[in-house]
Every structure is written in structure tokens, then in C-alpha cells.
Design a protein around this motif. Sequence first.
Motif, PDB file in Angstrom:
ATOM      1  N   CYS B 260       0.842  -1.205   0.000  1.00 50.45           N
ATOM      2  CA  CYS B 260       0.000   0.000   0.000  1.00 50.45           C
ATOM      3  C   CYS B 260       0.873   1.250   0.000  1.00 50.45           C
ATOM      4  O   CYS B 260       1.597   1.499   0.952  1.00 50.45           O
ATOM      5  N   PRO B 261       0.823   2.075  -1.072  1.00 50.67           N
ATOM      6  CA  PRO B 261       1.688   3.250  -1.148  1.00 50.67           C
ATOM      7  C   PRO B 261       1.271   4.346  -0.161  1.00 50.67           C
ATOM      8  O   PRO B 261       2.001   5.301   0.041  1.00 50.67           O
ATOM      9  N   ASP B 262       0.083   4.188   0.408  1.00 49.89           N
ATOM     10  CA  ASP B 262      -0.461   5.264   1.236  1.00 49.89           C
ATOM     11  C   ASP B 262      -0.589   4.892   2.701  1.00 49.89           C
ATOM     12  O   ASP B 262      -1.138   5.671   3.478  1.00 49.89           O
TER      13      ASP B 262
ATOM     14  N   CYS C  22       0.895   5.363  -7.014  1.00 54.64           N
ATOM     15  CA  CYS C  22       2.256   5.756  -7.391  1.00 54.64           C
ATOM     16  C   CYS C  22       3.287   4.927  -6.626  1.00 54.64           C
ATOM     17  O   CYS C  22       3.161   4.700  -5.428  1.00 54.64           O
ATOM     18  N   GLY C  23       4.337   4.494  -7.338  1.00 56.43           N
ATOM     19  CA  GLY C  23       5.387   3.685  -6.726  1.00 56.43           C
ATOM     20  C   GLY C  23       6.205   4.440  -5.694  1.00 56.43           C
ATOM     21  O   GLY C  23       6.812   3.829  -4.807  1.00 56.43           O
ATOM     22  N   HIS C  24       6.244   5.776  -5.782  1.00 66.70           N
ATOM     23  CA  HIS C  24       7.006   6.552  -4.796  1.00 66.70           C
ATOM     24  C   HIS C  24       6.553   6.223  -3.377  1.00 66.70           C
ATOM     25  O   HIS C  24       7.368   6.146  -2.463  1.00 66.70           O
ATOM     26  N   GLY C  25       5.239   6.066  -3.193  1.00 63.27           N
ATOM     27  CA  GLY C  25       4.718   5.764  -1.862  1.00 63.27           C
ATOM     28  C   GLY C  25       5.292   4.461  -1.322  1.00 63.27           C
ATOM     29  O   GLY C  25       5.601   4.347  -0.133  1.00 63.27           O
ATOM     30  N   ILE C  26       5.458   3.489  -2.213  1.00 66.79           N
ATOM     31  CA  ILE C  26       5.998   2.185  -1.794  1.00 66.79           C
ATOM     32  C   ILE C  26       7.485   2.333  -1.429  1.00 66.79           C
ATOM     33  O   ILE C  26       7.944   1.803  -0.422  1.00 66.79           O
ATOM     34  N   LYS C  29       7.826   4.297   1.812  1.00 70.28           N
ATOM     35  CA  LYS C  29       7.393   3.534   2.974  1.00 70.28           C
ATOM     36  C   LYS C  29       8.537   2.629   3.447  1.00 70.28           C
ATOM     37  O   LYS C  29       8.863   2.597   4.634  1.00 70.28           O
ATOM     38  N   ILE C 178      10.175  -2.219  -6.779  1.00 70.06           N
ATOM     39  CA  ILE C 178       9.111  -2.154  -5.769  1.00 70.06           C
ATOM     40  C   ILE C 178       8.297  -3.441  -5.748  1.00 70.06           C
ATOM     41  O   ILE C 178       7.482  -3.642  -4.859  1.00 70.06           O
ATOM     42  N   PRO C 181       9.112  -5.486  -1.827  1.00 72.14           N
ATOM     43  CA  PRO C 181       9.328  -4.438  -0.825  1.00 72.14           C
ATOM     44  C   PRO C 181      10.357  -4.813   0.250  1.00 72.14           C
ATOM     45  O   PRO C 181      11.089  -3.945   0.733  1.00 72.14           O
ATOM     46  N   SER C 208      10.144   1.347 -10.644  1.00 67.94           N
ATOM     47  CA  SER C 208       8.863   1.728 -10.062  1.00 67.94           C
ATOM     48  C   SER C 208       7.781   1.800 -11.138  1.00 67.94           C
ATOM     49  O   SER C 208       8.029   1.498 -12.307  1.00 67.94           O
TER      50      SER C 208
END
Lengths: 345, 271, 245
Positions: B260-262, C22-26, C29, C178, C181, C208
Motif C-alpha cells: 500500500c503506497p499510502d 504511485c510507486g514513490h509511496g511504496i 514507505k 518495488i 518491498p 517503479s
Amino acid sequence: MTEKKLLLTGNEAAVLGAIAAGAKIMFGYPITPATEILQGWIGKADKSDELQYLQTEDEIAAGFGVLGAVLAGEIAFTASAGPGHVLLQDPLSMAENLRLPFVGIMMQRGGPSTGTVNFSQQEVNLAAFGGNGDGIRLVYSASSVLEMYTLTQEAFQMAWRYRFPTILLGDGYLGKMKTVVELPADRADVKAEPILKEVSESTNIRNCYSSEADLAEVLQKNLADWNHARKSLVLSESYELDGAETVIVAHGLVASAAKDAVSILRKSGVKIGLFRPITLHPFDTEVLKKAVAKAKKVMIFESSLNQLARIVKYELADQKVNYEEVSKPAEGFTAAEIIKAVKGK
Amino acid sequence: MKTVKIILAGEGGQGIQTIAKVLSDAAFKAGFQVAYIPSFGVEQRGTPSLAYLTIGEEEIRYPRFDTADYVVVLQKRAIKVIGQFVDTNTTLIFDSSAVPQALLPKGAATLLGIPATAIANSDFIPKVFNIIVTGKLSQILKLPKELVFEAVGETLGKKFKDEKIKKANEAAFEFGCNFEAETDKFTKATFTPSEENITVKGHGKVAQIVPKRCKGCGICVEKCPVKALSFGETLGVFATPVPDIDLERCIACGNCYRFCPDAAIEVWKVS
Amino acid sequence: MENIAPISWKKSSKPHLFCPGCGHGIVLKQLGYAFDEMKIARDVTFGIDIGCSLLAWNFFDADTIQTHHGRTTSVMVGYKMAKPERIALAYMGDGGGYAIGLQALLHAAYRNNPVTVILVNNENYAMTGGQSSPTTPVGMVTSTSPNGKRAEFGKGLHGPELISEIAAPNAYIARVSISNPIQLKITLKKAIENQVKNKVFSFVEVLSICPTNWKTNAKESFEILREAEKLYPIKEFTKEKEVEK
């Protein structure tokens, strides 16, 4: 005579203007709000055997790519904005030194730094005086989608006729706004020829000089050519200046809002007019001098901090003028705001 | 036609710009002067989407304005950006099934409600909600119906090759054109993002879902190896559905949470 | 609510500004969990490029500075010289790192400057609406390659391969995706540890996804990512290891 009525954005109009002027190669790097000029050009080039494009690794490479194509005799250009315009100062400076025709379409965005991508008039200094030279450069400011078309052509025409680096300033709103335009049918007639001529007698061009005197000789000649060409280059629009007690000076899209304001104020009996420089450099000083001679006040509206005002005050240095400057760096003006400022509320 | 200024506001990806583009194309074809400018910025996808539209007979020199004749607001989060455009002459048009009327700025001359999201969901397909609004707006602005629908077809282009989608759009547009807007009794706004966290317990597991952070990307649904996740009724921050979890199927592998990216979902085992 | 988000995430900036899916969030994180596990969030100075990476400007409860497009590596090199005790991270995309900022990246690697560069490769210029980038695969349709990226282009800019050619043997260089993870987090930790312990350069490229510009749903995004992993192999490029073998 008009050719056709279209619903266009300013960025789309710039692409059509460049094609109408006979441009053949575009070099560019994605940057908001000018990306659609690169995309639009590529869209056209992909369907044409005549047009070429190169998406470069940065704006510096794009600018020097333009210079390479120009040296070979091709009509080439780039388009950018804000931080990209800063990087383009390097190739622009070479163009200024060597008197190479160079056309850059700059859709101004808020600065300094990455700032905003939306709207600004803060690239006037950069366009006119951004290099490590004196700014022997031609700068246009477009105030409508139609002018993104007509002035793009004018820029190519004059760049190749007089060989001064030439910048057309637009802004993010102008690039992204869609409006109805009737494109004139006449076309710029730009004649380009190779600067490196590949003939029996070789051409050897340098931009680096060993003595002050050598460079000074070149600079003096460039300056003399500039002063000679001035009269043929300057463009301005006068709107309701007859009997104007207040003269608004504004350029670009701010002048469009000011025009609305003037027409509303005139209807209520206010003696006000607008002087809109179309070339910011050189500047149509003679027309403005006449306009301010009988005026009580000159109001300068701009979306930058005194960048236009500095030019106006320098050009009118020998006039007695009562100035009022309204600066809103990186923010637009609506007609209602201008009316308020004129009424002093 | 006197020059009219229209501002449209909603969630990015909702189709706000499609409405503005369709109306400007149709007005152009009808011979009017038009200026349309979308809001744009670096954070364009995380902030409400805004479109400035001016239509009239006189030349339009400047694309922005201070107050609008028509303010159209289609999602709750967009309410905060429209207040400045409302004055005593404004007609405020809103999706009454998605925007709570009580939260709207006060002082507009007229309020018009269109429960477009609810109608699109119940009678058509969810995606055509903006076409219902387009229909209603073209009727309010008195733009020729056939030109507006022609512009819908041109804007949606490829999607119209699917006869079912074309039919749904046609019907939604027609519905919008003929819809009698709500003027005093408004539909209850139920299609709004949920503020409450969801906790589900059972089968030795606890699942936590945070609608306020969920953007409905579907990665958790895609990455679940046992199909324990599916989109449900609750709406997330962008008013898109958040996942429902079936803990009987769930093996608490952690994939949804890792991907989950969020950071909107997590499952853990309890003893 | 055990571990749903990293402790080092700045809660007030969530939901973050990246697009849905968006892959940036992964990446951010797993970077956050790396900060948490190493207990370094307050020791990190996080430099951010222009491009979609700029949306991470207030992502962490760590000091962050957004620099200019392509200049983040240089800013962090300077910062690290002045403050060697800090952990200097430079975060950028494939446009910022492999086009406009490639010169700075290569020279920082060549000089073995003790910074860690994290480059998120989504194969396009995403912030400006999906233009072709140096890593866009041949054939991919973008807004500046409307008929697909032309076949005469090379196979795409292979950053870790290129950098490992000129970097010192003790530089840590890797490519991850990604799609894994856990491996992503382990790799990010190794790259940061290399800066902290060995005081040398490290570089991680993270493959990503970009659902907004690729116009893909979740399933399709990861299908494109699988193709990217074939073109850009997932591995460590550290020379010291090769020597050991």
C-alpha cells in the motif's frame, strides 16, 4: 485577411507560428508550462518529412543544439520556462557574442528557483540581460494566444534578418489557456543560410579574444548594428491614449487585463489609456514619450518586482513623470484589480 | 449572450476538465468567443481540480476572473476553493449527492442541486456522472444540445467505440439536459469520503483500513494472493471506493500492507 | 494500528501528494521503515530533486531540502563535506538523475563522495505529464514519442551498470524493484550503512510504476514493471563482492 478560426492554446499557437515561419528543427526538454510546445512540435514532426526534433538531456544541450543547427543553415529553435530559461543563458550568451540567430520561446513561471509553474513576468531581466554581456538581444512579450502565433513568426523573421538572439516571452496562463483565434494568412519569409559555409575558403569563428581591443571592436560593431536596427525592431500598441491623463504601461497578459480595465473606465468617463510595449528590448521609447507628455500620471502594472518599471524609467529618464508602480511578482491581475488600483482604493 | 463566467471545481480525475473542454468546444462551434484555462500546478493530482471558463460574444482577453456567474462544485474537498468566486449574483450548482449543502458558501443568488453521482450509480454507470452535469450545464447556458453532445463524442473519442459506453453517455447526457434541478429540497450527500477508520476483527486477525488515506489505487486488491480484498461501498479521500476485507479468506501474509503506497491498510494476527 | 505507517513518516503530511497507486509511496514507505529500524530519522538530511520526487518535500519527520532539477547529488555532496556526521541522502527520478543530473551523479560516484543516492526509475518524466526519459524502453508510447520510442535509440540508460564501471570498489551500487518491498528495504539499509560505516558513495536504483502516465490499473502497472525488470536486471553491482568471488 484571415485564414481560419480555431480554438487554440498559446502553446499550440506557438507551434503553428514556428511552422509558419519555416522552422525545421526543435530542440527541447520537458518543463511546465512550456512542455506542450515540445509535445505539439513532435506531434507535427512525426507526421512530416520536413520537420525534426530532439528531446535533449537538459536545456543547455537543447540551446547548443539549436546553435549547431543554425550554424549549418537550418531554422531551429527551443522553448522553455523559468529554470530552463536560466540554463539557456549559456547558449544565448554564445549567440549574442557570435550574432547567431537564436529563437527561444519562454513561457514564464513564478521564480526564483523552481517557484511555481503557473504565471509570472519575472523573466524580463533574464531575457534581456541574462548573459555575461550587455544584452544585445531582442525580446518580445505576447499578450494573447493570437500573438503567440504572430510574434513567433516575427521573432524568427527578425532573428534571421538582424542576427540577434531573440526571445518571445509568454507565460503559463497564455500557454495553457484556450481561446478563439483567427490566424492571419500571411507568413513570415525567413531566409536562412549556413554560417559555416563549407566553401573553398574556410570559415573560422571564435568567441574568445586575446585582447580587450579585439573584443571591444566586436562589441562596438554589434552595438552599432543594434542602434541602427532599433527603429525597425520596436513594436508597441497604443490604446485610448488620446487625451489620457493616466497612462497605464503593462506588457503581456497583464496588458490584456489592463485593456479591459481601460475600456470599462473610459465608459465611466475616466481619461485613461494603455501603452503596451510588444518589444521590451529594444523599447518603443518615442511613442511612449508622446503619450506621457501631457499625462498626469504613469501607472506601471507588472507581475514582477519593477523589472518593466526599470526599463520604462531608463527610457523616460529625460521626461518629468509622476510614476505609480503596482508590482505583484508571480501573480496575475484581473481587470477588476486594475480598476481598483486606478481608483486608488 | 452576455459574457458568462463559469468556474468548475471537483476532485482531480473526476472529469472536471472534460466538462470544461466539452462546453468550450461546443460554445466555439456555436460561434461564441471562449476562454478556458485549467488550474495546473506541481501538486495538480493531489489537490482539487479547477477550470475557468468564459463564454460570450465579445472578445475575451483574460482567462481568469474574481467572481463567477456560475460556480459548479462536484466534490466535498473542492468546497474550500470556490468560496472566493461566489457573490450575490452567483448561481451555485452542486452535486447534492456528494457535496453537503450545509457546507456550501453562503450568499449565492441561487442554489441548484443535481444528485449526479447517485443517479449515475443507480441508473447508468458511475463514470458518466460528469456527462449528466454537462447536460444540465448546456441546458442552463442554452448551448445547442447537438453541438454539446458532438463535443462529448470528440472528447471521449476512443471510448465511444464501445457501443455500451456510448449509449450510457447518450442517456446520461439526455437525462442531464432534461433534469429539473433541486432548488430547496436537496438529496442527502452520501457519496462523501469516510472520516472513520475501519477495524475488522475475526478468524484470529485484525484488519485496519484508513479511508482518509486510501486513494483507491487497487494495488492491495491486486497483490492479495487469496482474493480476500475487493472494493466496497465506503469512499476514500478522493471519493473512490476503499477495499473490504474478508478475514475468513485472509492469511495475514502482509502483502496488502507492504504494497500500500499510502499506508492505508494493515492486517495482523491476534492470539 | 501496530505498524501501518513508519514512525518516521510525518503524519501531518498524509495523505501524501503522490497520485493513486504511485510507486514513490511504496519506496518511501520502505525507506521509512529503514529509518525506523536503523533509528536514524533525526540523523538524516534528505535532499529531493524536481520531478515527482519533489512531492516528498515534507514526507518524513527528518530535515529535508528540495533542490533544483538534477542538482540534488551536488547539494548533498556539499552538505556532507560541511557536516560529515550527518547521513546525506539524495532522492530523485530517472529524469533528474539520468538526464539533467547525470554529470553530477557520475562525478560523485567517481570521486566516491560519501552520499547515498536513491533514484526511482519509472521510465518517464511523470511530473510534466509523461514524456520519454533516458530509461523509457524502445517502443513505449509517451507524449514525446507518440509512435513509440524509436528503435535507433540505445537499450536505455543503465545507471548502476554505468556507475559501477567508474566507482570505487567499496561503493555500494544496486538495482531493486518495488515488486519486492522487503528486498527494497534491505537494499536501502545496506546503501545507507555503507555511507555511515565506510564513508563512501552508494547508489540504489528502484524500478517503479507510474499508473497516471502509463494509464494503467494496478494489475497492468505491475505487468509493465515485470517487463522493466527484464530490461533492467535486479542485482548488486558492488565490485568488492565480485572480487571476493
